[in-house]
Design a protein around this motif. Structure first.
Motif, PDB file in Angstrom:
ATOM      1  N   LEU A   1      52.104  16.624  11.640  1.00 17.65           N
ATOM      2  CA  LEU A   1      52.693  16.114  10.404  1.00 17.65           C
ATOM      3  C   LEU A   1      51.865  16.451   9.171  1.00 17.65           C
ATOM      4  O   LEU A   1      52.223  16.080   8.056  1.00 17.65           O
ATOM      5  CB  LEU A   1      52.872  14.595  10.503  1.00 17.65           C
ATOM      6  N   ALA A   2      50.769  17.146   9.371  1.00 17.33           N
ATOM      7  CA  ALA A   2      49.908  17.571   8.271  1.00 17.33           C
ATOM      8  C   ALA A   2      49.026  18.704   8.786  1.00 17.33           C
ATOM      9  O   ALA A   2      49.117  19.096   9.948  1.00 17.33           O
ATOM     10  CB  ALA A   2      49.067  16.407   7.747  1.00 17.33           C
ATOM     11  N   SER A   3      48.163  19.210   7.934  1.00 21.87           N
ATOM     12  CA  SER A   3      47.309  20.330   8.323  1.00 21.87           C
ATOM     13  C   SER A   3      46.162  19.902   9.229  1.00 21.87           C
ATOM     14  O   SER A   3      45.517  20.730   9.861  1.00 21.87           O
ATOM     15  CB  SER A   3      46.752  21.024   7.077  1.00 21.87           C
TER      16      SER A   3
ATOM     17  N   VAL B   1      46.087  12.899  10.951  1.00 21.95           N
ATOM     18  CA  VAL B   1      46.074  11.872   9.903  1.00 21.95           C
ATOM     19  C   VAL B   1      45.867  10.506  10.560  1.00 21.95           C
ATOM     20  O   VAL B   1      46.682  10.077  11.374  1.00 21.95           O
ATOM     21  CB  VAL B   1      47.385  11.866   9.107  1.00 21.95           C
TER      22      VAL B   1
ATOM     23  N   LEU C   1      52.499   9.860   4.549  1.00 19.31           N
ATOM     24  CA  LEU C   1      52.669  11.170   5.178  1.00 19.31           C
ATOM     25  C   LEU C   1      53.473  12.101   4.275  1.00 19.31           C
ATOM     26  O   LEU C   1      54.453  11.686   3.654  1.00 19.31           O
ATOM     27  CB  LEU C   1      53.378  11.031   6.530  1.00 19.31           C
ATOM     28  N   GLU C   2      53.067  13.360   4.230  1.00 18.27           N
ATOM     29  CA  GLU C   2      53.768  14.364   3.420  1.00 18.27           C
ATOM     30  C   GLU C   2      53.947  15.643   4.236  1.00 18.27           C
ATOM     31  O   GLU C   2      53.337  16.677   3.959  1.00 18.27           O
ATOM     32  CB  GLU C   2      52.998  14.650   2.134  1.00 18.27           C
ATOM     33  N   PRO C   3      54.772  15.588   5.285  1.00 17.30           N
ATOM     34  CA  PRO C   3      55.008  16.801   6.084  1.00 17.30           C
ATOM     35  C   PRO C   3      55.726  17.860   5.260  1.00 17.30           C
ATOM     36  O   PRO C   3      56.317  17.555   4.205  1.00 17.30           O
ATOM     37  CB  PRO C   3      55.888  16.297   7.232  1.00 17.30           C
ATOM     38  N   GLU C   4      55.677  19.088   5.730  1.00 13.39           N
ATOM     39  CA  GLU C   4      56.309  20.200   5.030  1.00 13.39           C
ATOM     40  C   GLU C   4      57.414  20.808   5.881  1.00 13.39           C
ATOM     41  O   GLU C   4      57.414  20.700   7.105  1.00 13.39           O
ATOM     42  CB  GLU C   4      55.266  21.273   4.679  1.00 13.39           C
TER      43      GLU C   4
ATOM     44  N   ALA D   1      60.947  18.731   6.489  1.00 11.83           N
ATOM     45  CA  ALA D   1      59.990  17.657   6.236  1.00 11.83           C
ATOM     46  C   ALA D   1      60.644  16.293   6.436  1.00 11.83           C
ATOM     47  O   ALA D   1      60.034  15.375   7.001  1.00 11.83           O
ATOM     48  CB  ALA D   1      59.444  17.781   4.816  1.00 11.83           C
TER      49      ALA D   1
END
Length: 284
Positions: free
Chosen positions: A219-221, A224, A252-255, A262
């Motif tokens: 969900l991120a690089s 988290v 959370l800030e998924p892409e 996202a």
């Protein structure tokens, strides 16, 4: 597909391996399980001039279980760690997570420390290291040091290890008997990398939650880690767990990518968090 030409080295001690890394510099890669490195080399996404095969260094094959920690050597295979009853009793989330890692053939050869060092943001074991507050032990010709999980992962497939350093082991702290854990994920097919994954830890005593944390992957690089302790006020049985899940995923800030949008990933994270909370709340 075949890899580019390389020179093969097979040290039999950590000291020999570290000497080779120091001598060969950035042109060398360490081979343990090879389940990540070899495919990348075969696709020519990496072309190291030297391969340092550490599989003859037997001191790196050990699993050590103490009262307060589990130490996993750099050559311990996923399958061996998963089947170790002592590890499952001491840090249950390790075995819980390893059951989700790839397929049996890969778990038979792949190494848990190698998965952590590879630092794929969709992988389970980096998230487990983060959730448990674990550390990675690394060494070079100048000495050894520990890297805490919250300082280890700095980007996709990128860690804070320095040039010339080699991972020696990973340490997972043992929590109190009151700790409950679970890990769940959604993937396109069983064994694939996750589209979204959640590892949850609750410390519950007499129906009250003393501490709570959730680690998200895919969900991120980087993994988290969210501390949820402040969300648990009063008895666990009376809490609105959906509200807790909403708070957990708020940051959370998924892409978007080729696998999922996202918005879809965020909804998966919310749903998986709620399910994990319900599962642990039902445990006695």
């Amino acid at each position: 597909m075949k890899p580019s030409r390389f020179t093969y080295h097979r040290p039999t001690s950590v000291e020999q391996a570290l000497g080779l890394l120091d001598e060969l510099g950035p042109h060398a890669k360490v081979l343990a399980g090879g389940q990540s490195l070899i495919p990348i080399m075969n696709m020519r996404l990496a072309a190291p001039e030297h391969i340092i095969d550490i599989n003859r260094i037997h001191e790196l094959t050990k699993i050590t279980i103490d009262d307060d920690k589990v130490v996993v050597g750099a050559l311990v295979r996923h399958a061996d760690l998963q089947s170790d009853s002592g590890v499952a009793a001491a840090v249950p989330v390790i075995a819980q997570a390893l059951g989700l890692v790839a397929h049996p053939a890969i778990r038979n050869r792949g190494t848990t420390v190698g998965s952590i060092v590879h630092a794929d943001p969709s992988a389970e074991m980096p998230a487990v290291l983060a959730l448990t507050g674990g550390t990675l032990q690394v060494a070079s010709v100048t000495g050894q040091r520990d890297i805490a999980a919250d300082e280890l992962f700095i980007g996709p497939l990128e860690t804070s290890m320095r040039p010339g350093e080699m991972a020696i082991s990973a340490t997972f702290p043992v929590g109190p008997a009151s700790v409950r854990t679970t890990i769940t994920e959604v993937s396109r097919r069983h064994g694939d990398y996750a589209l979204a994954g959640v590892a949850l830890r609750l410390d519950v005593e007499n129906g009250d939650v003393r501490s709570a944390a959730v680690a998200y992957f895919a969900l991120a690089s980087v993994p988290v880690l969210v501390d949820l302790t402040d969300q648990f006020v009063g008895p666990l049985s009376g809490l609105d767990l959906q509200a807790v899940a909403d708070v957990a995923v708020a940051g959370l800030e998924p892409e978007d990518d080729i696998h999922a949008t996202a918005a879809y990933r965020l909804q998966l994270a919310r749903t998986l968090t709620y399910r994990a909370l319900c599962q642990l709340a039902e445990q006695e």
